[in-house]
Design a protein around this motif. Structure first.
Motif, mmCIF file in Angstrom:
data_model
loop_
_atom_site.group_PDB
_atom_site.id
_atom_site.type_symbol
_atom_site.label_atom_id
_atom_site.label_comp_id
_atom_site.label_asym_id
_atom_site.label_seq_id
_atom_site.Cartn_x
_atom_site.Cartn_y
_atom_site.Cartn_z
ATOM 1 N N THR A 57 0.888 -1.200 0.177
ATOM 2 C CA THR A 57 -0.050 -0.109 0.015
ATOM 3 C C THR A 57 0.821 1.171 0.051
ATOM 4 O OG1 THR A 57 -0.081 0.275 2.556
ATOM 5 C CG2 THR A 57 -1.907 -1.077 1.190
ATOM 6 N N LYS A 58 2.046 1.005 0.377
ATOM 7 C CA LYS A 58 2.829 2.352 0.401
ATOM 8 C C LYS A 58 3.869 2.211 -0.916
ATOM 9 C CE LYS A 58 1.255 2.969 4.376
ATOM 10 N NZ LYS A 58 0.335 4.233 4.541
ATOM 11 N N ILE A 59 4.497 0.961 -1.178
ATOM 12 C CA ILE A 59 5.258 0.748 -2.424
ATOM 13 C C ILE A 59 4.537 0.281 -3.654
ATOM 14 C CG2 ILE A 59 7.268 -0.567 -3.102
ATOM 15 C CD1 ILE A 59 8.146 -0.710 -0.309
ATOM 16 N N LYS A 60 4.334 1.383 -4.376
ATOM 17 C CA LYS A 60 3.337 1.117 -5.722
ATOM 18 C C LYS A 60 4.150 0.551 -6.851
ATOM 19 C CE LYS A 60 -0.008 2.686 -3.280
ATOM 20 N NZ LYS A 60 -1.186 2.136 -3.065
ATOM 21 N N ASN A 61 5.177 0.499 -6.904
ATOM 22 C CA ASN A 61 5.815 -0.022 -8.288
ATOM 23 C C ASN A 61 7.100 -0.466 -7.850
ATOM 24 O OD1 ASN A 61 7.879 2.103 -8.391
ATOM 25 N ND2 ASN A 61 6.060 3.364 -8.750
ATOM 26 N N ARG A 62 7.627 -1.449 -9.242
ATOM 27 C CA ARG A 62 8.899 -2.066 -9.106
ATOM 28 C C ARG A 62 10.090 -1.223 -8.811
ATOM 29 N NH1 ARG A 62 10.910 -4.837 -12.621
ATOM 30 N NH2 ARG A 62 11.082 -6.857 -12.076
ATOM 31 N N THR A 63 10.032 -0.034 -9.315
ATOM 32 C CA THR A 63 11.303 0.884 -8.863
ATOM 33 C C THR A 63 11.271 1.323 -7.596
ATOM 34 O OG1 THR A 63 11.056 1.890 -11.258
ATOM 35 C CG2 THR A 63 12.227 3.344 -9.398
ATOM 36 N N VAL A 64 10.252 1.494 -6.832
ATOM 37 C CA VAL A 64 10.277 1.942 -5.541
ATOM 38 C C VAL A 64 10.681 0.776 -4.820
ATOM 39 C CG1 VAL A 64 8.770 2.853 -3.593
ATOM 40 C CG2 VAL A 64 8.376 3.672 -5.776
ATOM 41 N N ALA A 65 10.063 -0.481 -5.030
ATOM 42 C CA ALA A 65 10.353 -1.635 -4.347
ATOM 43 C C ALA A 65 11.760 -1.978 -4.201
ATOM 44 C CB ALA A 65 9.773 -2.844 -4.941
ATOM 45 N N GLN A 66 12.544 -1.698 -5.511
ATOM 46 C CA GLN A 66 14.075 -1.746 -5.559
ATOM 47 C C GLN A 66 14.789 -0.921 -4.921
ATOM 48 O OE1 GLN A 66 15.609 -3.099 -9.590
ATOM 49 N NE2 GLN A 66 13.456 -2.956 -10.357
ATOM 50 N N LEU A 67 14.455 0.421 -4.935
ATOM 51 C CA LEU A 67 15.030 1.484 -4.199
ATOM 52 C C LEU A 67 14.836 1.186 -2.657
ATOM 53 C CD1 LEU A 67 14.076 4.633 -6.263
ATOM 54 C CD2 LEU A 67 16.271 3.606 -5.912
ATOM 55 N N ALA A 68 13.773 0.726 -2.186
ATOM 56 C CA ALA A 68 13.386 0.516 -0.759
ATOM 57 C C ALA A 68 14.075 -0.404 -0.213
ATOM 58 C CB ALA A 68 11.785 0.117 -0.756
ATOM 59 N N THR A 69 14.190 -1.596 -1.188
ATOM 60 C CA THR A 69 15.187 -2.790 -0.858
ATOM 61 C C THR A 69 16.837 -1.969 -0.365
ATOM 62 O OG1 THR A 69 14.074 -4.322 -2.118
ATOM 63 C CG2 THR A 69 16.211 -4.933 -1.454
ATOM 64 N N SER A 70 17.434 -1.133 -1.617
ATOM 65 C CA SER A 70 18.586 -0.701 -1.349
ATOM 66 C C SER A 70 18.615 0.150 -0.113
ATOM 67 C CB SER A 70 18.885 0.280 -2.824
ATOM 68 O OG SER A 70 18.783 -0.805 -3.990
ATOM 69 N N LEU A 71 17.784 0.929 0.042
ATOM 70 C CA LEU A 71 17.615 1.823 1.291
ATOM 71 C C LEU A 71 17.885 0.943 2.563
ATOM 72 C CD1 LEU A 71 17.674 4.753 2.392
ATOM 73 C CD2 LEU A 71 15.011 4.589 2.450
ATOM 74 N N LEU A 72 17.166 -0.096 2.674
ATOM 75 C CA LEU A 72 17.288 -0.802 3.980
ATOM 76 C C LEU A 72 18.725 -1.506 4.109
ATOM 77 C CD1 LEU A 72 15.608 -1.924 6.215
ATOM 78 C CD2 LEU A 72 14.938 -3.800 4.710
ATOM 79 N N GLY A 73 19.203 -1.630 2.932
ATOM 80 C CA GLY A 73 20.562 -2.316 2.921
ATOM 81 C C GLY A 73 21.406 -1.298 3.435
ATOM 82 N N ILE A 74 21.217 -0.149 2.914
ATOM 83 C CA ILE A 74 22.258 0.807 3.372
ATOM 84 C C ILE A 74 21.913 1.330 4.858
ATOM 85 C CG2 ILE A 74 22.569 3.664 3.040
ATOM 86 C CD1 ILE A 74 21.912 3.075 0.285
ATOM 87 N N ILE A 75 20.889 1.279 5.233
ATOM 88 C CA ILE A 75 20.502 1.467 6.661
ATOM 89 C C ILE A 75 21.161 0.617 7.599
ATOM 90 C CG2 ILE A 75 18.754 1.694 8.483
ATOM 91 C CD1 ILE A 75 16.639 2.627 6.369
ATOM 92 N N ILE A 76 21.191 -0.810 7.345
ATOM 93 C CA ILE A 76 21.778 -1.918 8.125
ATOM 94 C C ILE A 76 23.187 -1.890 7.759
ATOM 95 C CG2 ILE A 76 21.479 -4.208 8.629
ATOM 96 C CD1 ILE A 76 18.744 -4.267 8.006
ATOM 97 N N PHE A 77 23.957 -0.855 8.288
ATOM 98 C CA PHE A 77 25.394 -0.877 7.914
ATOM 99 C C PHE A 77 26.464 -1.415 8.829
ATOM 100 C CE2 PHE A 77 24.212 2.997 10.075
ATOM 101 C CZ PHE A 77 25.103 2.840 11.103
ATOM 102 N N ILE A 78 26.054 -2.042 9.694
ATOM 103 C CA ILE A 78 26.814 -2.486 10.799
ATOM 104 C C ILE A 78 27.506 -3.851 10.379
ATOM 105 C CG2 ILE A 78 26.887 -3.289 13.178
ATOM 106 C CD1 ILE A 78 24.599 -1.712 13.999
ATOM 107 N N ASP A 79 27.056 -4.432 9.858
ATOM 108 C CA ASP A 79 27.717 -6.050 9.472
ATOM 109 C C ASP A 79 27.209 -6.338 7.923
ATOM 110 O OD1 ASP A 79 29.700 -8.030 10.350
ATOM 111 O OD2 ASP A 79 27.728 -9.344 9.657
#
Length: 520
Positions: free
Chosen positions: A102-124
């Motif tokens: 309901t928040k992520i409306k298309n493939r582009t946003v889904a890929q960017l959201a995945t990348s953003l989460l990966g950047i946020i989890i930077f510890i290991d």
């Protein structure tokens, strides 16, 4: 048991070459790793007059050492597997996926959201690979993003992010090897100074933004994405997503969010604890730098399982019997990844502990007598090759950084050492990013539930595109006396041009194939 490494010259680079070659040819990684390891062990044994029995004994002693030395990581992977099964069984992952759509409306946003989460989890990077996959799979499945693309996004925000994050397990490892660089005020300042010139890490992050926003796919990844979009074949190892997965669930988003948050919070607190932040007067950065990351992740995983038990069982989300069954299932889920990791660690041990592969390659660089200005380019290429062959970034920069310091540390321009160190780290990450025997590559395919060899084959063209752009950047840095702006601008420009040209060629090739098919 300690082994006495020997020098066998060119033979030292054959075990990883054999393992990688067989993996790419046979599409089967376990046997390939084992054969490469066997070859290396027998080379060592017969060069040391140990004979056949000595070779077999050395093989299992080496494997035993690697399992013992990495026991904490095996425990963490087991705990993480348990958490994955628990949040899936509770319906939390599916509930989160439905909410996110309901928040992520298309493939582009889904890929960017995945990348953003990966950047946020930077510890290991290990933590990153499996956590991002667990959280984002339900979302990427619903937008028919192939598991190969998901694995690439996870892998591209694991090591490349950790290597430019001052607070991470990687910063601690790098800092410990930079102690000999006297021109820097501290190890952490030495690490920070390399970040702007770490072209591979920076361009990899730019690459995933470009291909996500402009919907660019080429090479084997293009075929994987077309199958996902047109045939709904995602490439999952364990299941294929279908519309029947849209059934109603009684799960709640909190059943996913709470365990994941608990994992993050406990892991961070454990890193501060093992880094003696609470026992001594230390800065947070210093505590992260001195922490035992493997033990910290185990403590974080155990704490998350305890919290999950307290959340699920009293509310009867899962029965006690079901909870314990999930523990067994979660550990079983991680067995294939653990087997591959043990073999990859063993092959790395053959190269580092038995045959001195890194020393051989490093010696070739040291005696090459090349102009000092192109040392960054040379060490980038050498570290990329070495890390790809051995599957370890930490082992690669651990070997090459002292050599780089001895070569470039006496140069009148201190920028040479900074750029050379950055190139060493970037090249090391290249191999960690895309080598089929790299633990991070293995965990990325595991986290995405993607066939491992498919992940490797779809990712390599993208990684090579970035690596080529980096090589041009380091050439420009040599020409411009290590000017940061010129280096960054040139490498980014080359990356954009390469992506545009390769994409155009891919489209033309596809159109030509369609025309030939229609004519036929």
């Amino acid at each position: 048991m300690e082994f006495e490494a020997i020098n066998v010259g060119f033979l030292s680079i054959l075990p990883p070459i054999i393992a990688i070659g067989l993996a790419l040819i046979t599409k089967e990684v376990i046997s390939s790793l084992f054969i490469g390891t066997i070859f290396g062990v027998f080379t060592y044994a017969f060069s040391s007059d140990l004979g056949f029995i000595g070779a077999i004994t050395t093989l299992f002693q080496l494997m035993g050492n690697k399992i013992g030395g990495n026991a904490m990581m095996i425990l963490f992977l087991s705990f993480l597997g348990v958490i994955v099964v628990l949040v899936t069984s509770s319906g939390g992952a599916e509930a989160y996926g439905k909410w996110a759509t309901t928040k992520i409306k298309n493939r582009t946003v889904a890929q960017l959201a995945t990348s953003l989460l990966g950047i946020i989890i930077f510890i290991d990077d290990y933590f990153n690979c499996l956590t991002v996959g667990t959280v984002m799979k339900p979302i990427t499945d619903r937008y028919r993003i192939s598991r190969a693309k998901l694995a690439y996004l996870i892998d591209s925000t694991a090591a490349p992010v950790c290597i430019i994050s001052p607070i991470s397990s990687w910063a601690a490892a790098v800092g410990s090897t930079l102690a000999g660089a006297a021109i820097f005020d501290s190890e952490i300042m030495a690490f920070i100074s390399t970040i702007p010139f770490n072209l591979y890490a920076l361009l990899t992050l730019l690459m995933i933004i470009i291909i996500s926003v402009f919907k660019i796919n080429y090479g084997p990844m293009k075929k994987a994405e077309e199958r996902a979009l047109n045939e709904n074949v995602l490439g999952a190892v364990n299941k294929q997503f279908t519309d029947s997965d849209e059934i109603e669930t009684t799960g709640k988003i909190s059943y996913l969010i709470v365990p994941i948050l608990a994992l993050i919070i406990f892991s961070v607190l454990a890193m501060l604890y093992t880094g003696k932040y609470f026992a001594e007067t230390k800065t947070i950065a210093a505590a992260f730098g001195d922490c035992d990351s493997s033990l910290s992740l185990v403590l974080g995983g155990f704490g998350a399982i305890v919290v999950t038990f307290a959340l699920y069982v009293p509310k009867k989300v899962i029965s006690f019997k079901g909870f314990m069954a999930s523990v067994t299932e979660g550990i079983q889920l991680m067995i294939p990844a653990i087997i591959i990791l043990v073999l990859a660690w063993s092959l790395s041990g053959v190269c580092r502990d038995l045959l001195s592969t890194g020393n051989y390659v490093g010696h070739l660089v040291e005696v090459s007598n090349v102009p000092l200005a192109i040392i960054p380019l040379i060490v980038f290429i050498v570290s990329a090759f070495l890390s790809f062959a051995t599957g370890t970034a930490w082992g690669t920069f651990g070997i090459l950084i002292p050599i780089v310091i001895s070569i470039a540390g006496t140069h009148p321009d201190p920028k040479l050492l900074t750029v050379a160190l950055a190139a060493t780290l970037g090249g090391s990450v290249f191999g960690d990013h895309c080598s089929p025997i790299s633990d991070t590559t293995i965990l990325s395919s595991t986290g995405a539930d993607c066939d491992h060899i498919e992940h490797v084959s779809t990712q390599i063209p993208y990684a090579l595109t970035v690596a080529t752009s980096c090589a041009v950047g380091y050439i420009v840095s040599a020409i411009t006396s290590f000017n940061l702006i010129a280096t960054l601008v040139s490498s980014i420009a080359v990356l954009i041009i390469l992506i545009y040209v390769i994409n155009k060629i891919s489209i033309k090739k596809e159109m030509k194939n369609e025309t030939m098919t229609n004519v036929a």
